[in-house]
Design a protein around this motif. Structure first.
Motif, PDB file in Angstrom:
ATOM      1  N   LYS A   1       0.842  -1.211   0.000  1.00  0.00           N
ATOM      2  CA  LYS A   1       0.000   0.000   0.000  1.00  0.00           C
ATOM      3  C   LYS A   1       0.877   1.261   0.000  1.00  0.00           C
ATOM      4  O   LYS A   1       1.765   1.415   0.844  1.00  0.00           O
ATOM      5  N   GLY A   2       0.663   2.118  -0.987  1.00  0.00           N
ATOM      6  CA  GLY A   2       1.426   3.369  -1.066  1.00  0.00           C
ATOM      7  C   GLY A   2       2.836   3.205  -1.624  1.00  0.00           C
ATOM      8  O   GLY A   2       3.590   4.160  -1.670  1.00  0.00           O
ATOM      9  N   LYS A   3       3.181   1.981  -2.030  1.00  0.00           N
ATOM     10  CA  LYS A   3       4.528   1.725  -2.557  1.00  0.00           C
ATOM     11  C   LYS A   3       4.475   1.614  -4.084  1.00  0.00           C
ATOM     12  O   LYS A   3       3.415   1.415  -4.678  1.00  0.00           O
ATOM     13  N   THR A   4       5.674   1.702  -4.679  1.00  0.00           N
ATOM     14  CA  THR A   4       5.768   1.581  -6.143  1.00  0.00           C
ATOM     15  C   THR A   4       6.718   0.441  -6.492  1.00  0.00           C
ATOM     16  O   THR A   4       7.799   0.320  -5.914  1.00  0.00           O
TER      17      THR A   4
ATOM     18  N   GLY B   1      -2.906  -1.678  -3.479  1.00  0.00           N
ATOM     19  CA  GLY B   1      -2.491  -0.298  -3.230  1.00  0.00           C
ATOM     20  C   GLY B   1      -1.133   0.062  -3.796  1.00  0.00           C
ATOM     21  O   GLY B   1      -0.598   1.127  -3.483  1.00  0.00           O
TER      22      GLY B   1
ATOM     23  N   LYS C   1       1.597   1.029  -6.841  1.00  0.00           N
ATOM     24  CA  LYS C   1       1.716   1.574  -8.198  1.00  0.00           C
ATOM     25  C   LYS C   1       2.763   0.759  -8.935  1.00  0.00           C
ATOM     26  O   LYS C   1       3.675   0.204  -8.308  1.00  0.00           O
TER      27      LYS C   1
ATOM     28  N   SER D   1      -2.715   3.744 -11.768  1.00  0.00           N
ATOM     29  CA  SER D   1      -1.588   3.225 -10.972  1.00  0.00           C
ATOM     30  C   SER D   1      -0.423   2.796 -11.843  1.00  0.00           C
ATOM     31  O   SER D   1       0.606   2.382 -11.324  1.00  0.00           O
TER      32      SER D   1
ATOM     33  N   ASP E   1      10.077   1.549  -4.909  1.00  0.00           N
ATOM     34  CA  ASP E   1      10.521   0.981  -3.620  1.00  0.00           C
ATOM     35  C   ASP E   1      11.017  -0.451  -3.787  1.00  0.00           C
ATOM     36  O   ASP E   1      11.861  -0.910  -3.030  1.00  0.00           O
TER      37      ASP E   1
END
Ligand code: CP
Length: 320
Positions: free
Chosen positions: A153-156, A180, A182, A204, A219
């Motif tokens: 979640k919130g990571k790429t 969540g 991307k 995303s 990430d």
């Protein structure tokens, strides 16, 4: 868990609740000593049919089937009547008559399993079809992220390499955003999908040919094999592949992070020998987790996927 589809062809065949259920079940299986097969109520017959080469998927399914206590049929496509021109449908009807409940099929033909949706003689799991999808690989990757406490979640996640020809990528485009994350697809221009091929996907997902940009903005990194068998020799191949990563490159650029790869890897092409043997490499963890996730998928399919009445009875000869 909701009723499973009888044919698991793509990630989109599963809803989020089913995916979360598979995660939970695979973690439960992983936490047990699974020497004794306790997961299946009866002894189904499960066949693997690999019409394209495989080491990881074929053998992890074979192990998963036998650890669940099911009967395992290693269908040898090369020695089968497929080579005499029998169709895949006739082959599956024949296996159905022999009592096979579920077949795991790998094929080089993208979308070949679609024809069986809603009209299949037996349950089917896609073990990778051409450049289309590899849903069980994406699911075992998800287990690897979760089990290693790597939040999505919130990571790429940067997916780097031959994205266009990668069935794993196509499955992840459907899976990771649901958790969540991307995705940045990165590679030489001819290795990236045409934007029109990304129909139905959301904001995303982005694409770049710039390796620095993809690495700086992500990430986690998922490296892909350059699939030489799936495309003509290109300029990139002639001049050398420019998107490979080494441990030194990661250190020099402040890019140290978990590195995934579905395997098999071209060592010293997309990933260096020192990186693959470093603690940053999760590829062997992905292989370990493949057994647990595939056990979970098989159990869910055997227990809760149903073929329609018409399909179940279609190979019964009617009385004259
Ligand atoms: N990841 C994967 O599908 O590997 P195999 O081709 O060895 O099965």
């Amino acid at each position: 868990m909701n009723k499973f589809p009888a044919v698991l062809e793509t990630i989109s065949d599963l809803n989020l609740e089913q995916i979360q259920g598979l995660l939970k079940l695979s973690q439960k299986i992983k936490s047990k000593d699974f020497d004794s097969p306790v997961f299946l109520p009866k002894r189904p017959i499960i066949a693997t049919s690999f019409l394209e080469h495989s080491t990881r998927t074929k053998h992890s399914f074979a192990i998963a089937i036998q650890r669940l206590g099911a009967m395992f049929l290693d269908f040898d496509a090369e020695q089968s009547s497929l080579k005499k021109g029998e169709t895949l449908r006739e082959t599956l009807l024949t296996l159905n008559c022999q009592g096979v409940d579920l077949a795991i099929i790998r094929t080089s033909v993208s979308g070949e399993l679609q024809q069986f949706k809603g009209d299949s003689p037996l349950k089917i799991i896609n073990g990778g079809d051409g450049i289309n999808q590899h849903p069980t690989q994406a699911l075992l990757d998800l287990l690897t992220f979760v089990d290693a406490d790597l939040p999505l979640k919130g990571k790429t996640v940067s997916i780097i390499g031959d994205c266009r020809h990668s069935r794993v990528t196509h499955s992840h485009l459907e899976l990771l955003p649901q958790f969540g994350a991307k995705i940045i697809l990165c590679g030489p221009k001819n290795f990236l999908p045409d934007p029109s091929e990304l129909n139905g996907l959301n904001e995303s997902i982005s694409m770049t040919t710039d390796l620095n940009e993809a690495m700086d903005k992500s990430d986690y990194t998922y490296l892909l094999r350059v699939q030489r068998e799936r495309h003509q020799e290109s300029e990139d191949q002639r001049i050398g592949y420019q998107y490979g990563l080494s441990l030194q490159t990661l250190k020099d650029n402040n890019w140290l992070r978990p590195i995934f790869h579905p395997g098999p890897a071209n060592i010293n092409v997309e990933i260096s020998d020192d990186l693959i043997h470093s603690p940053y490499y999760f590829g062997y963890e992905q292989v370990r987790n493949s057994i647990f996730m595939r056990m979970a998928i098989i159990q869910a399919m055997i227990q809760s996927a149903e073929l329609g009445d018409q399909q179940q009875h279609r190979v019964q000869r009617k009385k004259i």
